[in-house]
Scaffold this motif. Structure first.
Motif, PDB file in Angstrom:
ATOM      1  N   TYR A  70       0.829  -1.207   0.000  1.00  0.00           N
ATOM      2  CA  TYR A  70       0.000   0.000   0.000  1.00  0.00           C
ATOM      3  C   TYR A  70       0.864   1.258   0.000  1.00  0.00           C
ATOM      4  N   PHE A  71       1.836   1.310   0.900  1.00  0.00           N
ATOM      5  CA  PHE A  71       2.704   2.491   0.955  1.00  0.00           C
ATOM      6  C   PHE A  71       3.576   2.602  -0.296  1.00  0.00           C
ATOM      7  N   TYR A  75       3.502   5.820  -2.729  1.00  0.00           N
ATOM      8  CA  TYR A  75       4.727   6.540  -3.069  1.00  0.00           C
ATOM      9  C   TYR A  75       4.844   6.724  -4.579  1.00  0.00           C
ATOM     10  N   HIS A  76       4.638   5.636  -5.333  1.00  0.00           N
ATOM     11  CA  HIS A  76       4.755   5.714  -6.791  1.00  0.00           C
ATOM     12  C   HIS A  76       3.627   6.542  -7.390  1.00  0.00           C
ATOM     13  N   HIS A  77       2.447   6.465  -6.763  1.00  0.00           N
ATOM     14  CA  HIS A  77       1.323   7.262  -7.236  1.00  0.00           C
ATOM     15  C   HIS A  77       1.628   8.744  -7.087  1.00  0.00           C
ATOM     16  N   HIS A  78       2.208   9.086  -5.942  1.00  0.00           N
ATOM     17  CA  HIS A  78       2.538  10.492  -5.681  1.00  0.00           C
ATOM     18  C   HIS A  78       3.629  10.987  -6.625  1.00  0.00           C
ATOM     19  N   SER A  79       4.678  10.167  -6.840  1.00  0.00           N
ATOM     20  CA  SER A  79       5.787  10.575  -7.692  1.00  0.00           C
ATOM     21  C   SER A  79       5.364  10.740  -9.151  1.00  0.00           C
ATOM     22  N   ILE A  90      -7.087  10.333  -7.723  1.00  0.00           N
ATOM     23  CA  ILE A  90      -7.740   9.318  -6.886  1.00  0.00           C
ATOM     24  C   ILE A  90      -6.645   8.509  -6.202  1.00  0.00           C
ATOM     25  N   LYS A  91      -6.475   8.708  -4.910  1.00  0.00           N
ATOM     26  CA  LYS A  91      -5.397   8.047  -4.180  1.00  0.00           C
ATOM     27  C   LYS A  91      -5.718   6.575  -3.936  1.00  0.00           C
ATOM     28  N   PRO A  92      -4.684   5.721  -3.899  1.00  0.00           N
ATOM     29  CA  PRO A  92      -4.904   4.291  -3.623  1.00  0.00           C
ATOM     30  C   PRO A  92      -5.510   4.083  -2.240  1.00  0.00           C
ATOM     31  N   ASN A  93      -6.434   3.146  -2.128  1.00  0.00           N
ATOM     32  CA  ASN A  93      -7.059   2.816  -0.848  1.00  0.00           C
ATOM     33  C   ASN A  93      -6.362   1.616  -0.217  1.00  0.00           C
ATOM     34  N   LEU A  94      -6.364   1.580   1.106  1.00  0.00           N
ATOM     35  CA  LEU A  94      -5.777   0.444   1.810  1.00  0.00           C
ATOM     36  C   LEU A  94      -6.601  -0.813   1.554  1.00  0.00           C
ATOM     37  N   ILE A  95      -7.930  -0.655   1.465  1.00  0.00           N
ATOM     38  CA  ILE A  95      -8.832  -1.779   1.202  1.00  0.00           C
ATOM     39  C   ILE A  95      -9.528  -1.535  -0.134  1.00  0.00           C
ATOM     40  N   SER A  96      -9.312  -2.416  -1.084  1.00  0.00           N
ATOM     41  CA  SER A  96      -9.922  -2.260  -2.409  1.00  0.00           C
ATOM     42  C   SER A  96     -11.002  -3.302  -2.680  1.00  0.00           C
ATOM     43  N   MET A  97     -11.126  -4.304  -1.813  1.00  0.00           N
ATOM     44  CA  MET A  97     -12.099  -5.375  -2.017  1.00  0.00           C
ATOM     45  C   MET A  97     -13.516  -4.898  -1.728  1.00  0.00           C
ATOM     46  N   LYS A  98     -14.434  -5.211  -2.649  1.00  0.00           N
ATOM     47  CA  LYS A  98     -15.837  -4.859  -2.479  1.00  0.00           C
ATOM     48  C   LYS A  98     -16.580  -5.982  -1.751  1.00  0.00           C
ATOM     49  N   PRO A  99     -17.733  -5.659  -1.133  1.00  0.00           N
ATOM     50  CA  PRO A  99     -18.459  -6.652  -0.315  1.00  0.00           C
ATOM     51  C   PRO A  99     -18.729  -7.998  -0.983  1.00  0.00           C
ATOM     52  N   PRO A 100     -19.177  -8.058  -2.251  1.00  0.00           N
ATOM     53  CA  PRO A 100     -19.433  -9.382  -2.851  1.00  0.00           C
ATOM     54  C   PRO A 100     -18.202 -10.288  -2.875  1.00  0.00           C
ATOM     55  N   LEU A 101     -17.042  -9.693  -3.187  1.00  0.00           N
ATOM     56  CA  LEU A 101     -15.815 -10.485  -3.221  1.00  0.00           C
ATOM     57  C   LEU A 101     -15.379 -10.871  -1.815  1.00  0.00           C
ATOM     58  N   LYS A 218     -16.899  -8.207 -10.742  1.00  0.00           N
ATOM     59  CA  LYS A 218     -16.906  -6.926 -11.451  1.00  0.00           C
ATOM     60  C   LYS A 218     -15.858  -5.968 -10.918  1.00  0.00           C
ATOM     61  N   GLN A 219     -14.691  -6.514 -10.577  1.00  0.00           N
ATOM     62  CA  GLN A 219     -13.536  -5.715 -10.176  1.00  0.00           C
ATOM     63  C   GLN A 219     -12.335  -6.122 -11.004  1.00  0.00           C
ATOM     64  N   THR A 220     -11.453  -5.166 -11.261  1.00  0.00           N
ATOM     65  CA  THR A 220     -10.209  -5.487 -11.946  1.00  0.00           C
ATOM     66  C   THR A 220      -9.319  -6.293 -11.012  1.00  0.00           C
ATOM     67  N   ILE A 221      -8.851  -7.438 -11.466  1.00  0.00           N
ATOM     68  CA  ILE A 221      -8.050  -8.316 -10.619  1.00  0.00           C
ATOM     69  C   ILE A 221      -6.591  -7.895 -10.678  1.00  0.00           C
ATOM     70  N   THR A 222      -6.106  -7.347  -9.588  1.00  0.00           N
ATOM     71  CA  THR A 222      -4.706  -6.957  -9.466  1.00  0.00           C
ATOM     72  C   THR A 222      -4.031  -7.824  -8.402  1.00  0.00           C
ATOM     73  N   TYR A 223      -2.705  -7.750  -8.364  1.00  0.00           N
ATOM     74  CA  TYR A 223      -1.965  -8.508  -7.355  1.00  0.00           C
ATOM     75  C   TYR A 223      -2.370  -8.064  -5.953  1.00  0.00           C
ATOM     76  N   TYR A 224      -2.595  -6.773  -5.787  1.00  0.00           N
ATOM     77  CA  TYR A 224      -2.984  -6.238  -4.483  1.00  0.00           C
ATOM     78  C   TYR A 224      -4.336  -6.828  -4.058  1.00  0.00           C
ATOM     79  N   LEU A 225      -5.286  -6.917  -5.001  1.00  0.00           N
ATOM     80  CA  LEU A 225      -6.602  -7.472  -4.689  1.00  0.00           C
ATOM     81  C   LEU A 225      -6.511  -8.964  -4.379  1.00  0.00           C
TER      82      LEU A 225
END
Length: 368
Positions: A70-71, A75-79, A90-101, A218-225
């Protein structure tokens, strides 16, 4: 343009480094997890719920990874957006998982906890070189359940794989008389065989279920997710096993079992800690390989280390390796090769626009 090209090259180098590191983690967990679990039972351990608990109890390690990630993203988002007005970002959120998932990952977690119990029960009764071969049949169950849940079509290669893995399991079942550990009855051996087979079947059901959950979320599957999904899954699996431990009074007898452990009280707790760590190596390695390369490559690493696990069991635990096991091993490896070759051919026919992070995990369970 130059800066974008530099960032792209850095991303490629980072992924290659992650692939190498996570491949090592996955290799360690694939072989180390079953070996350490069996070590617990060989020297006097008897708590099956405790062993299944340890398969996922190391999940706080994943939480640490999520926080670091997350950090890193912030950092990369800010740079990358330092010259843009803050209100537009739109800043990254610590929790990106939606209720259905979240609900889906909780259900998968409970099933994983049950699978861990079945697996630990089988490991308590069978030699490593035997249960690892039986567990390999999960690939056949995965193909069958994927056909019904996610409409995955059978191919000549997948059918051939199912037949080979089934024959391998039958060979082991028909020639089990010389394989039983000393002091173990034929009935106990049969129960262990059935438990491992049930664990393989449940594991084969969970994988397509995860794929279905990702398709419907209905979410984009990323490594973070994927890490978040893994964290929630491990939490509910651990919770399930904790309830089992409470009902079975495991917490009350751990201290006594530690005193009576053949390797000594201190080494008893060392074995427990290493068991939890080895399974988390498996988790982190599997997720990292999926992100850095593909789920197919993750499965290939697990398949390749099947004979390595058996060889280590023969070396360290002095297990017998009869001709029947050799035949079953050859059939299992043949089945793996057939399956993965078919998957590679199918992948080449597909549109190659899909990125690694959109591929669905094929290795979420700690029971390879």
């Amino acid at each position: 343009m130059v800066e974008e090209g530099r960032e792209e090259n850095e991303d490629k180098r980072t992924k290659k480094t992650l692939l190498l590191l996570n491949s090592i983690f996955l290799a360690i967990g694939t072989s180390g997890g079953p070996l350490v679990m069996r070590l617990y039972f060989i020297h006097g351990g008897k708590r099956i719920w405790l062993s299944s608990f340890l398969e996922t109890a190391g999940f706080p390690i994943i939480l640490i990874t999520i926080i670091i990630s997350y950090f890193h993203r912030r950092y990369h988002h800010h740079s990358r957006h330092r010259h843009i007005i803050t209100a537009q970002i739109i800043k990254p959120n610590l929790i990106s998982m939606k209720p259905p998932l979240f609900v889906a990952s909780a259900i998968v977690g409970i099933l994983t906890g049950l699978d861990g119990y079945l697996y630990a029960y089988g490991v308590s009764l069978l030699p490593v070189s035997t249960f690892s071969l039986i567990q390999a049949t999960h690939l056949a169950f995965t193909a069958i359940f994927a056909f019904f849940l996610v409409k995955q079509k059978f191919t000549a290669y997948s059918v051939n794989s199912i037949v080979l893995l089934t024959v391998a399991a039958v060979v082991l079942a028909l020639h089990s008389s010389e394989d039983r550990p000393s002091g173990e009855s034929r009935k106990q051996y049969a129960i262990g065989f059935v438990m491992i087979m049930a664990a393989a079947a449940l594991y084969g059901f969970v994988l397509p279920l995860v794929e279905l959950a990702y398709k419907k979320c209905k979410q984009t599957i990323t490594y973070y997710l994927v890490l978040e999904f893994q964290l929630v899954m491990c939490f509910f699996a651990t919770l399930f096993c904790t309830i089992g431990m409470i009902i079975n009074n495991d917490f009350k007898v751990i201290a006594r079992e530690a005193r009576d452990y053949k390797l000594g009280e201190t080494k008893y707790y060392v074995v427990l800690v290493w068991s939890a760590l080895m399974w988390q190596f498996f988790y982190l390695g599997a997720m990292g390989v999926i992100f850095s390369s593909s789920s197919l490559f993750s499965g290939i690493i697990i398949a390749v280390f099947l004979p390595v696990t058996q060889a280590l069991a023969v070396i360290f635990y002095k297990e017998n390796f009869q001709a029947e096991k050799g035949i079953a091993l050859v059939l299992s490896l043949w089945g793996f090769v057939s399956y993965f070759y078919g998957e590679i051919k199918k992948a080449r026919k597909k549109n190659k626009n899909a990125s690694p992070e959109t591929q669905l995990p094929q290795t979420l369970s700690p029971n390879p």
